[in-house]
Design a protein around this motif. Structure first.
Motif, mmCIF file in Angstrom:
data_model
loop_
_atom_site.group_PDB
_atom_site.id
_atom_site.type_symbol
_atom_site.label_atom_id
_atom_site.label_comp_id
_atom_site.label_asym_id
_atom_site.label_seq_id
_atom_site.Cartn_x
_atom_site.Cartn_y
_atom_site.Cartn_z
ATOM 1 N N LYS A 1 -2.097 11.885 -10.833
ATOM 2 C CA LYS A 1 -1.070 11.009 -11.407
ATOM 3 C C LYS A 1 -0.691 9.931 -10.409
ATOM 4 O O LYS A 1 -0.545 8.758 -10.775
ATOM 5 C CB LYS A 1 0.166 11.821 -11.799
ATOM 6 N N GLY A 2 -0.530 10.315 -9.139
ATOM 7 C CA GLY A 2 -0.177 9.342 -8.108
ATOM 8 C C GLY A 2 -1.236 8.270 -7.950
ATOM 9 O O GLY A 2 -0.936 7.079 -7.869
ATOM 10 N N LEU A 3 -2.500 8.682 -7.926
ATOM 11 C CA LEU A 3 -3.590 7.720 -7.779
ATOM 12 C C LEU A 3 -3.700 6.821 -9.005
ATOM 13 O O LEU A 3 -3.976 5.624 -8.894
ATOM 14 C CB LEU A 3 -4.905 8.452 -7.521
ATOM 15 N N GLU A 4 -3.472 7.394 -10.184
ATOM 16 C CA GLU A 4 -3.510 6.592 -11.414
ATOM 17 C C GLU A 4 -2.394 5.544 -11.439
ATOM 18 O O GLU A 4 -2.564 4.454 -11.989
ATOM 19 C CB GLU A 4 -3.385 7.509 -12.635
ATOM 20 N N LEU A 5 -1.257 5.885 -10.814
ATOM 21 C CA LEU A 5 -0.129 4.955 -10.779
ATOM 22 C C LEU A 5 -0.275 3.899 -9.688
ATOM 23 O O LEU A 5 0.566 3.010 -9.568
ATOM 24 C CB LEU A 5 1.181 5.728 -10.577
ATOM 25 N N GLY A 6 -1.342 4.009 -8.888
ATOM 26 C CA GLY A 6 -1.602 2.961 -7.912
ATOM 27 C C GLY A 6 -1.511 3.356 -6.461
ATOM 28 O O GLY A 6 -1.630 2.499 -5.577
ATOM 29 N N ALA A 7 -1.272 4.650 -6.159
ATOM 30 C CA ALA A 7 -1.255 5.079 -4.760
ATOM 31 C C ALA A 7 -2.638 4.879 -4.141
ATOM 32 O O ALA A 7 -3.661 5.026 -4.807
ATOM 33 C CB ALA A 7 -0.838 6.542 -4.657
ATOM 34 N N ASP A 8 -2.668 4.540 -2.867
ATOM 35 C CA ASP A 8 -3.931 4.296 -2.171
ATOM 36 C C ASP A 8 -4.515 5.574 -1.577
ATOM 37 O O ASP A 8 -5.719 5.651 -1.334
ATOM 38 C CB ASP A 8 -3.722 3.275 -1.048
ATOM 39 N N ASP A 9 -3.659 6.567 -1.320
ATOM 40 C CA ASP A 9 -4.140 7.808 -0.712
ATOM 41 C C ASP A 9 -3.108 8.897 -0.956
ATOM 42 O O ASP A 9 -1.953 8.618 -1.331
ATOM 43 C CB ASP A 9 -4.379 7.613 0.789
ATOM 44 N N TYR A 10 -3.517 10.144 -0.740
ATOM 45 C CA TYR A 10 -2.639 11.309 -0.957
ATOM 46 C C TYR A 10 -2.881 12.287 0.182
ATOM 47 O O TYR A 10 -4.006 12.760 0.363
ATOM 48 C CB TYR A 10 -2.967 11.957 -2.307
ATOM 49 N N LEU A 11 -1.850 12.557 0.981
ATOM 50 C CA LEU A 11 -1.981 13.438 2.135
ATOM 51 C C LEU A 11 -1.014 14.611 1.984
ATOM 52 O O LEU A 11 0.209 14.434 2.061
ATOM 53 C CB LEU A 11 -1.669 12.659 3.426
ATOM 54 N N PRO A 12 -1.539 15.830 1.747
ATOM 55 C CA PRO A 12 -0.649 16.990 1.579
ATOM 56 C C PRO A 12 -0.080 17.475 2.906
ATOM 57 O O PRO A 12 -0.728 17.391 3.951
ATOM 58 C CB PRO A 12 -1.569 18.039 0.949
ATOM 59 N N LYS A 13 1.162 17.956 2.873
ATOM 60 C CA LYS A 13 1.775 18.599 4.029
ATOM 61 C C LYS A 13 1.306 20.060 4.085
ATOM 62 O O LYS A 13 1.083 20.666 3.039
ATOM 63 C CB LYS A 13 3.302 18.579 3.910
ATOM 64 N N PRO A 14 1.226 20.629 5.286
ATOM 65 C CA PRO A 14 1.415 19.998 6.602
ATOM 66 C C PRO A 14 0.162 19.219 7.004
ATOM 67 O O PRO A 14 -0.926 19.466 6.496
ATOM 68 C CB PRO A 14 1.638 21.193 7.525
ATOM 69 N N PHE A 15 0.328 18.295 7.924
ATOM 70 C CA PHE A 15 -0.806 17.492 8.378
ATOM 71 C C PHE A 15 -0.609 17.157 9.854
ATOM 72 O O PHE A 15 0.488 17.273 10.407
ATOM 73 C CB PHE A 15 -0.906 16.188 7.570
ATOM 74 N N ALA B 1 0.859 -1.186 0.000
ATOM 75 C CA ALA B 1 0.000 0.000 0.000
ATOM 76 C C ALA B 1 0.898 1.240 0.000
ATOM 77 O O ALA B 1 1.967 1.238 0.610
ATOM 78 C CB ALA B 1 -0.896 -0.005 1.233
ATOM 79 N N VAL B 2 0.456 2.291 -0.682
ATOM 80 C CA VAL B 2 1.255 3.516 -0.772
ATOM 81 C C VAL B 2 0.386 4.726 -0.444
ATOM 82 O O VAL B 2 -0.699 4.892 -0.998
ATOM 83 C CB VAL B 2 1.865 3.705 -2.184
ATOM 84 N N ILE B 3 0.888 5.545 0.491
ATOM 85 C CA ILE B 3 0.268 6.839 0.770
ATOM 86 C C ILE B 3 1.275 7.912 0.400
ATOM 87 O O ILE B 3 2.387 7.940 0.946
ATOM 88 C CB ILE B 3 -0.121 6.974 2.253
ATOM 89 N N ILE B 4 0.924 8.766 -0.544
ATOM 90 C CA ILE B 4 1.801 9.872 -0.905
ATOM 91 C C ILE B 4 1.654 10.955 0.163
ATOM 92 O O ILE B 4 0.550 11.396 0.468
ATOM 93 C CB ILE B 4 1.444 10.432 -2.291
ATOM 94 N N VAL B 5 2.789 11.364 0.720
ATOM 95 C CA VAL B 5 2.828 12.413 1.743
ATOM 96 C C VAL B 5 3.732 13.508 1.191
ATOM 97 O O VAL B 5 4.950 13.382 1.210
ATOM 98 C CB VAL B 5 3.369 11.868 3.082
ATOM 99 N N SER B 6 3.133 14.576 0.680
ATOM 100 C CA SER B 6 3.933 15.527 -0.084
ATOM 101 C C SER B 6 3.504 16.969 0.136
ATOM 102 O O SER B 6 2.329 17.257 0.371
ATOM 103 C CB SER B 6 3.834 15.190 -1.580
ATOM 104 N N ALA B 7 4.498 17.873 0.039
ATOM 105 C CA ALA B 7 4.216 19.306 0.108
ATOM 106 C C ALA B 7 3.645 19.813 -1.217
ATOM 107 O O ALA B 7 3.100 20.914 -1.292
ATOM 108 C CB ALA B 7 5.481 20.079 0.451
ATOM 109 N N LYS B 8 3.742 18.990 -2.261
ATOM 110 C CA LYS B 8 3.225 19.372 -3.582
ATOM 111 C C LYS B 8 1.737 19.031 -3.665
ATOM 112 O O LYS B 8 1.346 17.983 -4.146
ATOM 113 C CB LYS B 8 4.008 18.662 -4.680
ATOM 114 N N ASP B 9 0.929 19.958 -3.160
ATOM 115 C CA ASP B 9 -0.520 19.720 -3.115
ATOM 116 C C ASP B 9 -1.176 20.203 -4.407
ATOM 117 O O ASP B 9 -1.982 21.130 -4.415
ATOM 118 C CB ASP B 9 -1.119 20.440 -1.897
#
Length: 225
Positions: free
Chosen positions: A89-103, A74-82
């Motif tokens: 693109k991340g979800l299309e490549l198979g990421a399960d979730d995307y959480l922008p910084k800060p959190f 499983a992959v959760i993208i944790v990135s400042a690039k919101d």
């Protein structure tokens, strides 16, 4: 549960690692794409926390690698690039979730638990096998509605065997998943035997329908009787 954090910002990485270790996750880290790909190629993880902006490349290339190798982490993208483009693109490549910084760390914990629940337990909060019920998030086990006390390693072993129910789990894979990549420095697997012995004893004393079968010289199978 075993988590890999791929993050080049040292303070952020340490904060996430400390928080997840308090939640009883086994945590390993990588600071760039090359280090992460090396670890992913050798070890298995339940979840990868992936920053997109890494010093030696785009973290999304790791997603493409996972997809090309048909790896199931499983992959959760944790990135400042919101940005919407990166998220899509991340979800299309198979990421399960995307959480922008800060959190907030509490939100990260909730996202991890939700992803693992969807991935491993069909969205359920508990797993029922015969007369035994396991609550992964609470790290609790009940046999015939009676609470059973397991230590941290016993519970981690049980969860790994449950995730691989009725399949042969080789001793090196079990040791690496529960104890981490430092297991490479171990001379033998003697430390596993005592944990397995105690876990079997507790399951048997409570008349659990779960049986841990030893395959001599190779590993173990969890069977439901």
């Amino acid at each position: 549960m075993k988590i890999l954090i791929v993050e080049d910002e040292l303070q952020m990485l340490e904060n996430i690692q400390q928080n997840l270790e308090k939640e009883n996750y086994l945590v390993e880290t990588a600071h760039n794409c090359k280090e992460a790909q090396e670890k992913i190629g050798v070890y298995n993880y339940d979840c990868i926390l992936l920053d997109i902006g890494l010093p030696d490349g785009d973290g999304l290339s790791l997603l493409q690698y996972l997809k090309s190798q048909q790896l199931m982490e499983a992959v959760i993208i944790v990135s400042a690039k919101d940005s919407l483009d990166d998220k899509l693109k991340g979800l299309e490549l198979g990421a399960d979730d995307y959480l922008p910084k800060p959190f907030y760390m509490a939100e990260l914990n909730a996202r991890i638990k939700a992803v693992l629940r969807r991935r491993n337990f069909d969205g359920n909060n508990s797993i029922s096998l015969g007369n035994t019920e396991i609550f992964p998030e609470e790290r609790r086990v009940k046999i015939k509605s009676e609470e059973v006390e397991l230590n941290r390693k016993e519970f981690d072993i049980l969860m790994y065997l449950v995730a691989n129910k009725e399949r042969l789990v080789r001793k090196p894979s079990l040791a690496e998943h529960v104890w981490g990549d430092n297991i490479d420095q171990a001379d033998s697997f003697e430390f596993i035997y005592s944990q397995i012995k105690n876990l079997r004893k507790k399951l048997k004393s409570h008349q659990s329908s779960l049986k841990i079968k030893a395959v001599y010289g190779v590993g173990y199978k969890l069977m439901v009787e």
